[in-house]
Design a protein around this motif. Sequence first.
Motif, PDB file in Angstrom:
ATOM      1  N   ARG A 147       1.093  -1.045  -0.064  1.00 38.33           N
ATOM      2  CA  ARG A 147       0.006   0.098   0.187  1.00 38.33           C
ATOM      3  C   ARG A 147       0.989   1.306   0.091  1.00 38.33           C
ATOM      4  O   ARG A 147       0.532   2.177  -0.796  1.00 38.33           O
ATOM      5  CB  ARG A 147      -1.010   0.126   1.024  1.00 38.33           C
ATOM      6  CG  ARG A 147      -1.831   1.391   1.334  1.00 38.33           C
ATOM      7  CD  ARG A 147      -2.922   1.053   2.289  1.00 38.33           C
ATOM      8  NE  ARG A 147      -3.874   0.032   2.100  1.00 38.33           N
ATOM      9  CZ  ARG A 147      -5.016  -0.194   2.894  1.00 38.33           C
ATOM     10  NH1 ARG A 147      -5.018   0.684   3.950  1.00 38.33           N
ATOM     11  NH2 ARG A 147      -5.829  -1.214   2.296  1.00 38.33           N
ATOM     12  N   THR A 148       2.065   1.275   0.755  1.00 40.01           N
ATOM     13  CA  THR A 148       2.865   2.229   0.873  1.00 40.01           C
ATOM     14  C   THR A 148       3.656   2.563  -0.528  1.00 40.01           C
ATOM     15  O   THR A 148       3.677   3.785  -1.013  1.00 40.01           O
ATOM     16  CB  THR A 148       3.790   1.944   1.937  1.00 40.01           C
ATOM     17  OG1 THR A 148       3.201   2.033   3.245  1.00 40.01           O
ATOM     18  CG2 THR A 148       4.818   3.308   1.926  1.00 40.01           C
ATOM     19  N   GLN A 206       2.320   1.780  -3.408  1.00 37.36           N
ATOM     20  CA  GLN A 206       1.454   1.991  -4.382  1.00 37.36           C
ATOM     21  C   GLN A 206       1.208   3.869  -4.145  1.00 37.36           C
ATOM     22  O   GLN A 206       0.896   4.468  -4.946  1.00 37.36           O
ATOM     23  CB  GLN A 206       0.163   1.488  -4.006  1.00 37.36           C
ATOM     24  CG  GLN A 206       0.034  -0.138  -4.425  1.00 37.36           C
ATOM     25  CD  GLN A 206      -1.050  -0.651  -4.014  1.00 37.36           C
ATOM     26  OE1 GLN A 206      -1.746  -0.456  -3.279  1.00 37.36           O
ATOM     27  NE2 GLN A 206      -1.405  -1.759  -4.743  1.00 37.36           N
ATOM     28  N   TYR A 207       1.158   4.190  -2.853  1.00 39.97           N
ATOM     29  CA  TYR A 207       0.909   5.393  -2.483  1.00 39.97           C
ATOM     30  C   TYR A 207       2.213   6.368  -3.010  1.00 39.97           C
ATOM     31  O   TYR A 207       1.893   7.370  -3.486  1.00 39.97           O
ATOM     32  CB  TYR A 207       0.812   5.734  -0.940  1.00 39.97           C
ATOM     33  CG  TYR A 207       0.659   7.149  -0.306  1.00 39.97           C
ATOM     34  CD1 TYR A 207      -0.382   7.790  -1.033  1.00 39.97           C
ATOM     35  CD2 TYR A 207       1.564   7.894   0.252  1.00 39.97           C
ATOM     36  CE1 TYR A 207      -0.652   8.958  -0.564  1.00 39.97           C
ATOM     37  CE2 TYR A 207       1.450   9.242   0.523  1.00 39.97           C
ATOM     38  CZ  TYR A 207       0.178   9.861   0.206  1.00 39.97           C
ATOM     39  OH  TYR A 207       0.174  11.197   0.800  1.00 39.97           O
ATOM     40  N   LYS A 215       1.666   6.937  -6.465  1.00 34.49           N
ATOM     41  CA  LYS A 215       0.329   7.893  -6.575  1.00 34.49           C
ATOM     42  C   LYS A 215       0.743   9.413  -6.539  1.00 34.49           C
ATOM     43  O   LYS A 215       0.442  10.472  -7.192  1.00 34.49           O
ATOM     44  CB  LYS A 215      -0.727   7.777  -5.640  1.00 34.49           C
ATOM     45  CG  LYS A 215      -2.068   8.614  -5.742  1.00 34.49           C
ATOM     46  CD  LYS A 215      -2.957   8.078  -4.767  1.00 34.49           C
ATOM     47  CE  LYS A 215      -4.048   9.128  -4.829  1.00 34.49           C
ATOM     48  NZ  LYS A 215      -5.111   8.730  -3.947  1.00 34.49           N
TER      49      LYS A 215
END
Length: 242
Positions: free
Chosen positions: A16-17, A19-20, A23
């Motif tokens: 998730r990190t 992916q962030y 982003k």
Amino acid sequence: MMTVNEVSKLTGVSIRTLQYYDKIGLLKPTKYTESGYRLYDDIALEKLQQILLFREFEFSLKEIKEIISKKDFDKNKALEQQITLLTLKKERLENLISFARGIQFIGVKAMNFSAFDTSKIDEYTKRAKEQWGNSQEYFEFQQKSKNQTKEEQNEIIQNFMQIFVEFGALKNMLPDSAKVQNQVQKLQDYISEHFYKCSDEILSNLGQMYAGNSEFTINIDNAGGVGTATFVSKAICIYCGK
């Protein structure tokens, strides 16, 4: 090329990190597969290393992005500063370990709080950050015992030991129960508030010391009853493995 899952397992940074980071444009994958999966090459991994090291300086992600995106970004200079900071942190942690071991011999009342002094790290990181520029003052260290009286220090220790009294009252519960795990969180928060920033890693090391048949074990069992130190150690192990 490595997949995002492989990078996560290699570095300990969550998917998730990563992916962030993608982003916000901090760390873009080298390319995407036809199915949209992220792939990273060695250059991307090197950039991730820089990001993680700057996080040790407690730069914000926005600041890190600005720094490593500059054309004149000097990776060698940054690495040299990071090594110095990590060395200072290592020295401070070693002082804290020596301080903790000292409690085994002098008990929990008469203590010297000089091991918690962070002024050297504070001064170095402030100077290092000034060199990078475009950053607000960010690295706040509290000189927790600087102006405390002996009575105040004793009160802090007594309240600290009270946490183990409360642990003793929970010994009939499973160490992974919500109430016990909340008590571990209380212990961690108290150490961070009154002594030093207690990461999960440091808490885990303390948990091992609590059950190590040392003065720690004796003091904790005296506070919460026989078996409390071992119970606390098990609860901390579960907490830090969450």
